[in-house]
Design a protein around this motif. Structure first.
Motif, PDB file in Angstrom:
ATOM      1  N   ARG A   1       0.840  -1.211   0.000  1.00 27.95           N
ATOM      2  CA  ARG A   1       0.000   0.000   0.000  1.00 27.95           C
ATOM      3  C   ARG A   1       0.869   1.253   0.000  1.00 27.95           C
ATOM      4  N   GLU A   2       2.017   1.190   0.659  1.00 28.12           N
ATOM      5  CA  GLU A   2       2.933   2.328   0.660  1.00 28.12           C
ATOM      6  C   GLU A   2       3.492   2.566  -0.743  1.00 28.12           C
ATOM      7  N   ILE A   3       3.769   1.491  -1.454  1.00 26.15           N
ATOM      8  CA  ILE A   3       4.250   1.608  -2.835  1.00 26.15           C
ATOM      9  C   ILE A   3       3.219   2.342  -3.685  1.00 26.15           C
ATOM     10  N   LEU A   4       1.959   1.962  -3.562  1.00 26.95           N
ATOM     11  CA  LEU A   4       0.900   2.614  -4.335  1.00 26.95           C
ATOM     12  C   LEU A   4       0.787   4.090  -3.962  1.00 26.95           C
ATOM     13  N   ALA A   5       0.941   4.395  -2.674  1.00 31.52           N
ATOM     14  CA  ALA A   5       0.862   5.798  -2.234  1.00 31.52           C
ATOM     15  C   ALA A   5       2.009   6.619  -2.811  1.00 31.52           C
ATOM     16  N   ILE A   6       3.203   6.034  -2.869  1.00 28.99           N
ATOM     17  CA  ILE A   6       4.356   6.738  -3.433  1.00 28.99           C
ATOM     18  C   ILE A   6       4.128   7.028  -4.917  1.00 28.99           C
ATOM     19  N   ILE A   7       3.627   6.045  -5.641  1.00 30.93           N
ATOM     20  CA  ILE A   7       3.348   6.250  -7.069  1.00 30.93           C
ATOM     21  C   ILE A   7       2.302   7.343  -7.251  1.00 30.93           C
ATOM     22  N   GLU A   8       1.274   7.320  -6.417  1.00 30.75           N
ATOM     23  CA  GLU A   8       0.214   8.329  -6.506  1.00 30.75           C
ATOM     24  C   GLU A   8       0.771   9.719  -6.236  1.00 30.75           C
ATOM     25  N   ARG A   9       1.604   9.863  -5.213  1.00 33.47           N
ATOM     26  CA  ARG A   9       2.171  11.174  -4.876  1.00 33.47           C
ATOM     27  C   ARG A   9       3.080  11.694  -5.981  1.00 33.47           C
ATOM     28  N   SER A  10       3.761  10.791  -6.655  1.00 34.68           N
ATOM     29  CA  SER A  10       4.730  11.208  -7.672  1.00 34.68           C
ATOM     30  C   SER A  10       4.071  11.763  -8.923  1.00 34.68           C
ATOM     31  N   GLY A  11       2.847  11.345  -9.191  1.00 32.39           N
ATOM     32  CA  GLY A  11       2.181  11.760 -10.421  1.00 32.39           C
ATOM     33  C   GLY A  11       2.629  10.988 -11.646  1.00 32.39           C
ATOM     34  N   VAL A  12       3.460   9.969 -11.452  1.00 30.01           N
ATOM     35  CA  VAL A  12       3.934   9.154 -12.572  1.00 30.01           C
ATOM     36  C   VAL A  12       2.798   8.282 -13.092  1.00 30.01           C
TER      37      VAL A  12
END
Length: 404
Positions: free
Chosen positions: A119-130
């Protein structure tokens, strides 16, 4: 064959800092000009490479230079150390765009802790805008031993309860992304090779110093993993035959003489570090840093502890360098910075004394040029290695013996 040739072209472009033309790619890869042109067209359509201007090189038509597109592909890396878990989102040229570090959750059931990482991985991707579709996968670097074939962690010494945890399948299910898993020491070796940080050394040992100690191995410019993916378990090399008893039945192994936790325990016993405060517990990285600071401030007992550890580590490393005949040893890992001053001052001379090839070639000793705490970057490099690096196994046909 097509996938292999495409990987050759991608890897060639990646390694060329100034980029390459199609003519240069054809020459370096040994492929027909039309084959190179077709592959480059596919890579341009996929936005994995870009045309970066034209370059004249003598008479004739200027050549179009091709370079890797930094935004064409991304990877997420997760490094699990018993003390800290780190995350990194990395672009195609190795720039870290997002990073995060948090204490490793050893209190929750392992499957729940791993799902939380997903879930942290998904949150990081979401924050990055990638764009999620540009994420090539997730690389996970974990303490060994591992079952590489099944993607499981098999009872790491400093992670009680983590017995055959299906790390790869849990993360793949939570994130919906391909997951590549490897040992932390192997991921570190991959990062050294993938970034060109080996300094031209084709044969190298990477000594990883974290909560545990292990060794990654590069021979002939190839990362060596062993038959089960568990190369580099050096915890039971004997460094002091009169040292403390080890649970393997021997005395003075790396596990009981060189591990950071044993240095901290010795420092507490000698009064260099205070006894643990139950109300305000410190972490292992904090304790090792405090020990190194004490040595730097002139505490003789602290300096002696570190000197003994350097002497013992040199003994363990000399076993590896003499066995494998490498030309370089690189130290790294999350706890390396605290030990670097002592080790770099003492280990090279000790290794020279013990080298059986000293009259043939020197063994270069260095600290990693990458961020010492960049275990998550190394994990991301596992994805990059799988995506970019040509793998001769791709050329093997799935042939079945004829029946009858």
């Amino acid at each position: 064959m097509g996938d292999f040739n495409q990987a050759v072209i991608l890897d060639s472009i990646r390694r060329a800092e100034e980029g390459l033309s199609r003519v240069e790619l054809s020459g370096s890869a040994g492929l027909a000009a039309q084959t190179v042109s077709n592959i480059c067209r596919r890579l341009l359509d996929a936005e994995l490479i870009v045309e970066a201007g034209k370059e004249a090189s003598g008479p004739g038509k200027p050549r179009t230079i091709l370079r890797l597109n930094p935004k064409g592909m991304f990877a997420v890396g997760v490094h699990i150390d018993p003390a800290l878990t780190s995350f990194a989102l990395v672009d195609a040229v190795g720039t870290v765009l997002e990073s995060l570090e948090q204490p490793t959750d050893l209190a929750s059931p392992p499957d729940e802790a791993v799902a939380a990482m997903g879930r942290e991985i998904l949150a990081i991707i979401e924050r990055s805008g990638v764009d999620r579709h540009r994420i090539a996968g997730v690389g996970v670097a974990t303490p060994g031993p591992i079952d590489a074939a099944n993607g499981t962690v098999v009872d790491p010494p400093h992670m009680p309860g983590w017995l055959r945890v299906p790390l790869r399948s849990i993360l793949a299910e939570v994130t919906g992304l391909p997951v590549v898993m490897d040992k932390d020491v192997t991921a570190a070796a991959v990062a050294e090779l993938w970034t060109g940080s080996t300094g031209g050394a084709a044969n190298l040992i990477y000594v990883y110093i974290g909560t545990g100690i292990g060794a990654g191995l590069i021979l002939g410019d190839e990362v060596v993993r062993g038959s089960s993916g568990n190369v580099g378990e050096i915890g039971h090399i004997i460094t002091d035959p009169y040292g403390p008893d080890c649970d393997c039945g021997s005395r003075g192994c790396v596990k009981v003489t060189c591990m950071p936790e044993t240095l901290v325990a010795e420092a507490r016993e000698l009064g260099v570090l205070p006894a643990p405060d139950p109300g305000n517990p410190s972490t292992l990285p904090q304790d090792v840093t405090a020990l190194a600071d004490a040595a730097a401030d002139g505490n003789v007992a602290a300096a002696d502890i570190l000197a003994r550890s350097a002497h013992r580590m040199a003994g363990a490393v000399s076993v590896l360098t003499n066995l494998l005949d490498v030309e370089k040893v690189v130290f790294g890992g999350p706890l390396w910075p605290a030990l670097s001053a002592t080790y770099l001052a003492q280990v090279p001379g000790l290794l020279r004394q013990r080298s059986v090839t000293g009259n043939v070639h020197a063994v270069d000793i260095a600290g990693t040029r990458l961020h010492p705490g960049g275990g998550a970057f190394g994990a991301a490099c596992l994805v990059m290695e799988k995506t970019f690096s040509p793998n001769a196994a791709q050329l093997l046909l799935d042939a079945k013996p004829a029946s009858g």
